[in-house]
Design an enzyme around this catalytic site. Structure first.
Site, PDB file in Angstrom:
ATOM      1  N   ASP A  24      26.205   0.699   2.462  1.00 10.94           N
ATOM      2  CA  ASP A  24      26.426   2.006   1.847  1.00 10.94           C
ATOM      3  C   ASP A  24      26.538   1.872   0.323  1.00 10.94           C
ATOM      4  OD1 ASP A  24      27.146   4.873   2.418  1.00 10.94           O
ATOM      5  OD2 ASP A  24      28.964   4.313   1.335  1.00 10.94           O
ATOM      6  N   GLU A  43      21.509   0.926   0.781  1.00  4.60           N
ATOM      7  CA  GLU A  43      21.282   2.294   0.313  1.00  4.60           C
ATOM      8  C   GLU A  43      21.127   2.243  -1.204  1.00  4.60           C
ATOM      9  OE1 GLU A  43      23.247   6.747   0.444  1.00  4.60           O
ATOM     10  OE2 GLU A  43      24.536   5.023   0.189  1.00  4.60           O
TER      11      GLU A  43
HETATM   12  C1  NOJ Z   1      26.224   7.439   1.405  1.00  2.92           C
HETATM   13  C2  NOJ Z   1      26.393   7.898   2.811  1.00  2.92           C
HETATM   14  O1  NOJ Z   1      25.141   7.930   3.433  1.00  2.92           O
HETATM   15  C3  NOJ Z   1      27.045   9.254   2.727  1.00  2.92           C
HETATM   16  O2  NOJ Z   1      27.066   9.895   3.961  1.00  2.92           O
HETATM   17  C4  NOJ Z   1      28.422   9.085   2.164  1.00  2.92           C
HETATM   18  O3  NOJ Z   1      28.999  10.336   1.953  1.00  2.92           O
HETATM   19  C5  NOJ Z   1      28.383   8.336   0.826  1.00  2.92           C
HETATM   20  N1  NOJ Z   1      27.503   7.220   0.842  1.00  2.92           N
HETATM   21  C6  NOJ Z   1      29.744   7.818   0.469  1.00  2.92           C
HETATM   22  O4  NOJ Z   1      30.094   6.771   1.328  1.00  2.92           O
END
Ligand code: NOJ
Ligand code: CA
Length: 544
Positions: A211, A275
């Site tokens: 993440d 991500e």
């Molecule tokens: C990215 C995640 O995909 C999202 O759902 C989340 O709110 C943020 N990161 C914070 O962790």
């Protein structure tokens, strides 16, 4: 229901994450096993047969850790346990074992950038300025006059700093105030989080979805971000877009962290997909590492930025292919739990073409649960909104991520087989269930589900489609897009129409090729002379 294609012998020299397809599961929404209206791990275990039948190689499970749910589970209060509402570690182990037995790998979400404010680390850090864990988070004095330490803005609006009365300092949170950012410049934090990776590796996971992988390291001096002239990603994020996020995201020191993480993963043969919200493709590609020694794959959100037309889509694919470092392996996504669903973004017929694109481009596809049924965004009545992002921005309905997180549809019964009919599911199921559920589509040879499954089968049986090179083909109408996937001894050609009317194409690459899959699921004709008529929004995969 399980059939043998999962057990097919594959080329063992290619790691699974290169030839495989990843399926993202939002665990609260997949299958409720104990009847409380919330999806759980035992529910996923029950549905693994379906996932194997579909032809999926790996599941990525969004967070299932203990969490006060200030951000759908991305606010974790214990990184090494299972939220009791979703199961326990024994169920997780059973899930891994059953998945592996079916030839399905397990990828877990990991959230290194922040914890919940209810995590014991933060509770301790917050307790006093002298706490041994004080420096595990990012604490700063107010600026003279009391304002926050710098100008950084939360993606959800407002300052990234919250003042803590008790100790008279601000703490940093790039997201919700209940998600304080960990201080990755502190070696103890880094080691503690690497231990979290090890914990799940020891339990047999095959990979991680990291993440906010582009933001765990910040500018050491926490300098103000400079102003920006406009949006730099695929959405309008309001005030957030008025800054250039050079100091809070994308810091070069991130690379050092991933170079240290990589051997831990490699020792277990595990992969990491990060991500990375970076839309300058050269910078995006840097997360593979100079020697391909960082992330196995930075998530490529290119297709989320596309205007849905042949030119824009091809431009994105070609720019990604050009930006990739030598030997780096691409990946593609059409949607996830943060985005409106693809069928709602572009329409039902184009979504079938999009599915063909996703499953035939060069690179690992990640398929969001429910997209194989053509699920659309589900309207959420105001009193049922769960997403903190929406709750904080009631005037911006586009910020609500709940519509894309609604329960999976298994049957046409009340609550779709997701949970018992008498239980209220945690988010509404939606009205368009009759045709959009697994049971209805499984037996319909032309359904979106049958299409998805057929594409996954073609992809598995034709190695060029999973591993071959990509080359765009010129000489097609402006609203069509064609490409070849080729290995020395096999190939496939994909032609996609984005047009509302039929289009004729003649391509030498199609000569003597046969339709192996059409988005309309009703043809297998041979193109003797390379000529084909595509119907509106039709795509075809041709194989020799
Ligand atoms: C990215 C995640 O995909 C999202 O759902 C989340 O709110 C943020 N990161 C914070 O962790
Ligand atoms: Ca449940």
């Amino acid at each position: 229901m399980v059939e043998s294609h999962n057990a097919r012998v594959r080329n063992d020299l290619t790691p699974w994450w290169k030839h495989g397809t990843i399926y993202q599961i939002y665990p609260r929404s997949y299958q409720d096993d104990n009847g409380d209206g919330i999806g759980d791990l035992a529910g996923i275990v029950k549905r693994l047969d379906y996932i194997a039948w579909l032809g999926i190689d790996a599941i990525w499970i969004s967070p299932f850790y203990p969490s006060p749910l200030a951000d759908g589970g991305y606010d974790v209060s214990n990184f090494v346990d299972v939220d009791p509402r979703l199961g326990d570690l024994a169920t997780f182990d059973a899930l891994v074992e059953r998945a592996h037995g079916l030839g399905i790998r397990v990828v877990v979400d990991i959230i290194p950038n922040h914890s919940s404010d209810e995590h014991p680390w933060f509770i301790e850090s917050r307790s006093s300025r002298e706490s041994p864990k004080r420096d595990w988070y990012v604490w700063r004095d107010p600026r003279p006059g009391g304002s926050p330490p710098n100008n950084w803005i939360c993606i959800w609006g407002g300052s990234t700093w919250t003042f803590d009365e008790r100790t008279g300092q601000y703490y940093l949170h790039l997201y919700h105030e209940k998600q304080p950012d960990l201080n990755w410049r502190n070696r103890a934090v880094q080691q503690a989080m690497f231990d979290v990776f090890r914990f799940w590796l020891d339990r047999g996971v095959d990979g991680f979805r990291i993440d906010v992988a582009h933001a765990i390291m910040k500018d050491p001096e926490l300098r103000d971000n400079p102003p920006s002239t406009g949006p730099r990603s695929h959405r309008d994020f309001g005030d957030f877009d008025r800054q250039l996020h050079v100091h809070d995201r994308g810091h070069p020191d991130l690379h050092r962290v991933y170079r240290e993480l990589r051997p831990i993963l490699d020792a277990h043969g595990a992969m990491a997909i990060g991500e990375i919200h970076e839309y300058d493709w050269t910078r995006w590609a840097s997360y593979y590492g100079m020697d391909l020694d960082e992330l196995h794959m930075p998530f490529n959100f290119g297709l989320l930025t596309a205007q849905w037309n042949a030119r824009s889509v091809r431009e994105i694919v070609d720019s990604i292919e050009r930006a990739l470092p030598k030997g780096a392996w691409p990946n593609w996504v059409l949607g996830n739990h943060d985005e409106p669903r693809i069928a709602s973004r572009i329409g039902d017929a184009p979504a079938r073409v999009a599915m063909m694109l996703l499953l035939t481009l060069r690179g690992t596809p990640t398929l969001y649960y429910g997209d194989e049924l053509g699920m659309r965004d589900v309207p959420i009545p105001p009193e049922r909104v769960q997403d903190p992002w929406a709750l904080m921005n009631p005037d911006k309905p586009a910020f609500n991520r709940d519509p894309a997180r609604t329960p999976m549809r298994w049957t046409a019964e009340r609550h779709s087989g997701f949970c018992p009919g008498e239980t209220e599911p945690w988010l509404p199921i939606g009205d368009d269930v009759a045709a959009i559920n697994v049971q209805a589509q499984r037996d319909d040879t032309r359904s979106m589900l049958s299409l998805t499954r057929a594409l996954l089968q073609v992809r598995r049986s034709n190695e060029a489609l999973s591993l071959g090179d990509y080359a765009p083909i010129e000489g097609v109408p402006a609203d069509c897009y064609a490409y070849e996937r080729a290995l020395p001894h096999s190939n496939a050609v994909v032609v996609l129409s984005f047009a509302d009317e039929p289009r004729e194409l003649t391509l030498s690459a199609l000569r003597d090729m046969r339709v192996a899959a059409s988005t309309h699921m009703d043809r297998d004709d041979l193109s003797k002379d390379g000529h084909i008529v595509l119907r509106a929004h039709e795509g075809c995969v041709f194989t020799p």
